[in-house]
Design a protein around this motif. Sequence first.
Motif, PDB file in Angstrom:
ATOM      1  N   TYR A 250       0.839  -1.207   0.000  1.00 54.20           N
ATOM      2  CA  TYR A 250       0.000   0.000   0.000  1.00 54.20           C
ATOM      3  C   TYR A 250       0.869   1.250   0.000  1.00 54.20           C
ATOM      4  O   TYR A 250       0.552   2.243  -0.663  1.00 54.20           O
ATOM      5  CB  TYR A 250      -0.924   0.005   1.220  1.00 54.20           C
ATOM      6  N   GLU A 276      -3.793  -4.188  -5.994  1.00 56.21           N
ATOM      7  CA  GLU A 276      -4.364  -5.532  -6.136  1.00 56.21           C
ATOM      8  C   GLU A 276      -3.526  -6.562  -5.394  1.00 56.21           C
ATOM      9  O   GLU A 276      -4.053  -7.461  -4.728  1.00 56.21           O
ATOM     10  CB  GLU A 276      -4.463  -5.899  -7.612  1.00 56.21           C
ATOM     11  N   GLU A 279      -4.129  -6.091  -1.664  1.00 55.70           N
ATOM     12  CA  GLU A 279      -5.413  -6.659  -1.261  1.00 55.70           C
ATOM     13  C   GLU A 279      -5.369  -8.179  -1.245  1.00 55.70           C
ATOM     14  O   GLU A 279      -6.023  -8.821  -0.412  1.00 55.70           O
ATOM     15  CB  GLU A 279      -6.504  -6.154  -2.206  1.00 55.70           C
ATOM     16  N   ASP A 282      -3.874  -9.080   1.973  1.00 60.47           N
ATOM     17  CA  ASP A 282      -4.877  -8.914   3.033  1.00 60.47           C
ATOM     18  C   ASP A 282      -5.838 -10.098   3.071  1.00 60.47           C
ATOM     19  O   ASP A 282      -6.205 -10.593   4.150  1.00 60.47           O
ATOM     20  CB  ASP A 282      -5.661  -7.614   2.819  1.00 60.47           C
ATOM     21  N   ARG A 283      -6.253 -10.573   1.898  1.00 61.34           N
ATOM     22  CA  ARG A 283      -7.154 -11.732   1.855  1.00 61.34           C
ATOM     23  C   ARG A 283      -6.480 -12.971   2.436  1.00 61.34           C
ATOM     24  O   ARG A 283      -7.104 -13.753   3.172  1.00 61.34           O
ATOM     25  CB  ARG A 283      -7.615 -11.992   0.415  1.00 61.34           C
ATOM     26  N   TYR A 316     -10.367  -5.342   7.444  1.00 60.55           N
ATOM     27  CA  TYR A 316     -11.726  -5.162   6.936  1.00 60.55           C
ATOM     28  C   TYR A 316     -11.938  -3.732   6.453  1.00 60.55           C
ATOM     29  O   TYR A 316     -12.564  -3.504   5.415  1.00 60.55           O
ATOM     30  CB  TYR A 316     -12.745  -5.499   8.025  1.00 60.55           C
ATOM     31  N   ARG A 318      -9.552  -1.666   5.431  1.00 57.03           N
ATOM     32  CA  ARG A 318      -8.701  -1.440   4.264  1.00 57.03           C
ATOM     33  C   ARG A 318      -9.318  -2.022   2.997  1.00 57.03           C
ATOM     34  O   ARG A 318      -9.126  -1.509   1.905  1.00 57.03           O
ATOM     35  CB  ARG A 318      -7.330  -2.094   4.505  1.00 57.03           C
ATOM     36  N   THR A 319     -10.067  -3.122   3.169  1.00 56.41           N
ATOM     37  CA  THR A 319     -10.678  -3.789   2.020  1.00 56.41           C
ATOM     38  C   THR A 319     -12.148  -3.386   1.866  1.00 56.41           C
ATOM     39  O   THR A 319     -12.929  -4.107   1.252  1.00 56.41           O
ATOM     40  CB  THR A 319     -10.549  -5.320   2.153  1.00 56.41           C
ATOM     41  N   LYS A 320     -12.511  -2.247   2.455  1.00 56.76           N
ATOM     42  CA  LYS A 320     -13.836  -1.629   2.293  1.00 56.76           C
ATOM     43  C   LYS A 320     -14.955  -2.505   2.841  1.00 56.76           C
ATOM     44  O   LYS A 320     -16.082  -2.486   2.334  1.00 56.76           O
ATOM     45  CB  LYS A 320     -14.098  -1.316   0.806  1.00 56.76           C
ATOM     46  N   GLN A 321     -14.695  -3.265   3.905  1.00 57.79           N
ATOM     47  CA  GLN A 321     -15.720  -4.077   4.560  1.00 57.79           C
ATOM     48  C   GLN A 321     -16.069  -3.432   5.911  1.00 57.79           C
ATOM     49  O   GLN A 321     -15.823  -3.999   6.974  1.00 57.79           O
ATOM     50  CB  GLN A 321     -15.227  -5.510   4.758  1.00 57.79           C
ATOM     51  N   GLY A 364      -5.122   2.921   2.457  1.00 61.75           N
ATOM     52  CA  GLY A 364      -4.638   1.722   3.127  1.00 61.75           C
ATOM     53  C   GLY A 364      -3.464   1.965   4.036  1.00 61.75           C
ATOM     54  O   GLY A 364      -2.856   1.019   4.542  1.00 61.75           O
TER      55      GLY A 364
END
Length: 925
Positions: A250, A276, A279, A282-283, A316, A318-321, A364
């Motif tokens: 990031y 990408e 992310e 992060d996943r 969550y 950072r990943t827009k959740q 991020g």
Amino acid sequence: MKHLPRKHRLLVSLCCISLTVCLWLGNITYITTLQIGKATNAQNSTSSQWVQEGVNKYQANQYLNAIKDWNKALDIEKNNSNPRNKAIILENLARAYQQVGQTENAIKHWENVVQLHSQLRDVTKKGRSLTELAQVYTSYGQPKKAIQLLCNNDTNTCQTGSALQIAKKNNDFEGQVAALGSLGEAYRLLEGCEVAEKDDKQPEKQCKAMQVLEEADDIINKNKVDNKNYKVSILNSRANIYINSASLKYRRAFSLKKRENIAFSREVTPSSKMIEKAEGNDRDALKEFEESYKIAQQIDDKSKQIKILLNEIPIYYRTKQDKKAKTTWIDAKKLLQFLPTSSQTAYTYIDLADKLQQTVDKNGLPISMSECSQEAVVNFSENHSESESEAINLLQKAVNLARQIKDSRAESFAQGKLGKLYECSNEYNEALKHTKQARDVIEKNLAAKDSLFLWEWQAGRILKKQGKIADAIIAYKNSKNSLEKVRQEILSDNRNFQFDFRDEVEPIYRDLIGLQLNTQVKKKENKLNQNNNQDLLGALETMDSLKIGELQNYFGNDCILTIPEEDSSKPNNSDNQDQNKFQNKILSLIGNDKQTAIISSIILDNKIAIILTLPTEESKINLSEITLLEQVSKYSDALRREAPESQYLKPAKIIYDEVIGKFEQSLTSQIKTLVFVQDGVFQNVPMAALYDGKKFLVEKYAVATTPSLLLTDNKDVERNNLQVLALGLSDVSEISNNSQLKYVKQELDAIPNKTQLENEKFTRENIIQELNKQIYSVIHIATHGNFGVEQEDTYLEAWNKKITINELDEIIRNTTRRQNRIDLLALTACNTAVGDERSSLGLAGVAIRAGTKSTLASLWSIDDKSTAKLVDVFYKGWKNPKLTKAQALQEAQKALIKNEDNKNEDNKYKHPYYWAPFVLVGNWQ
């Protein structure tokens, strides 16, 4: 016990390592599964009684009372001759001290346990005790020490007597898993590592931490080690590696975005590709955490569960959740009631309060400690007042718990976070009260001295907001002084993941500089308040200190930058004896020859300060509009593209007028050399090509630059018999993806008094061999190279492999131990990354890091015979005792501008593209 240096990784969230990052260390159960040992000496029932009393109190979370009982048992055992009982009591005490945050006592007791098991020749227990000792050292911010205890070798075979070697030799599979898990975590904290997405075709950098953790996991699976705590810890450590990798990506994406000059979007650009990948990391982290959480539920470990949940929240967001972040926070809070009365629980309260607010921004990146989050993760009401009340309640509970168990460090953090909360609510009096309490706890109990600068910084911010500028300056100076007492220790840990230097340290210096320059400009009048010379000197000293910190952070582990000793043979004005070290340094640099002036740039929030320092000790300042940076970008881009005059002369003139023109009346005819101490994007911009409307700057003055005045070695250079080690690649190397440098041979041939290693002779081994044979005053390297945003991106290309900046440092430092410092390191075919000022740190710091006095380097690679011409004129000029290195470079650049030998080539060499990228960094004499 000898006082241990404190190197805690606390600067981002103000929480304990084991809470937010180092989940492996959050448990002390790897070896004993929390079965506190009981003394078994039937002949001493009194000792056994105190041990049992302590066990009962420990299990009831009464750790301080347990410590009292076990210390009584230990006093009794001192008179007996049963080291086994003593070892059991000491183990219990070590774990209890860890629970109440008394890390030094824990270390002392584990060291005694190791000695006792050695006496008992109980090798297995000795190895396991070494692992637990290593875990404590890692939690204390000393992963290097932990690695020494666990393995202490970079090869596959650990050193004899280390924890892992003992466990492997004795087929102690649980001991192996514990040691490997602890080793993996220590490597992660010390070195960091970046992992790519699984479908990434680019070769990955080897991640030692991940490899070690996978080895631990394999042992669990193959040998069926029946302890789910191990699996949880391995998964958590792996998740944190992915988080670290995502954080770095990031940050790189943000730097790339600035270069691309586009909105942060999903367009197919280098920055979007990097996002990408981040992310994806992060996943992967969430997958590891989710599996770990399931196991923690199976073993009903509420402490592990809440730590995992708290670590998931920033991902969550950072990943827009956002909704998932909210429910996760609520789930974590529900687990609080099950936690013991311990130091870790106090930090959990702090972290839970911290994560009520968003901890990362839209890019991020972590939100700086000096910034206030604009949005709560959990909104209890529209005006956020209930969220603030909830945070205050959690932090007050942390304060009360810390006081109960007498953990001064945890109390200080909780008070400090309360201060920050009130600061963000604009309740400044309440904010100052809690900030002062955070400082008082440290000073009273001599605890957490390494965090003192944080609370002094916070006090400075609050006082500044209250308009109490004089008091704010005092607080900022206190913060700076406290930081510099511990800065080397802090920065010797991993520079990317310990904390973000630009967010958590740099603002202290820049805020202080802004106050020292008194740049509070009246909006209507837009006039600069007058500053006396001492204010300007203070600002310059603060900036110089920041530059040293930047270099330490860039080069990372164990980069000790030594301030050169002054030349005692030079005269020293007795009137200056009481002046500070920085002022004396300026005098030693320019006060004797009277022919050099220093121009420093400092980028503030809304202005650019340009400060001229003259040999007369007088300093003058000009404030330019921040929009000047746009002209700097246009100017640099046009030069690098070899754009026509119409594109680079206009910005070159605008920059000249602001940086030089405002001071022209002060630059007497006696001034021959201008030395620039640059900030931000100015650092990788060639000043020699600034234009006054008739001439380039280099046609009027010799030009040099230095990253730090204090780090500049100004001792005289012996040049009667310059010996040059000339290295270069004129053919494509075995490992190169770059084009042939066809003019390198011509360049090397132009160098006098040289030993030449070209093409296949240009290897790391041959360089070392040659430097061992003969003393050289100059090392000249003509090869592809790069100065990147990160240290890992900074390298030189030899025949059979790349030479990293660390390897170059090692080679040259070994040389300078046997002789005086190398006078000049010349790097003539390198590139400096555009768009991120960190890339210039590699260029600026290579000479300082490697122990050479100065560097002649190119900001971009020029594959042309013009470089050979410049090199030829430079070395001929430098041999002239009447010319300094800077003046020799000036003559070489002027020779290309005049281009008397190549008039039939359309005078192309007059274009700054060919001569401007060559910069002299460091000693200009």
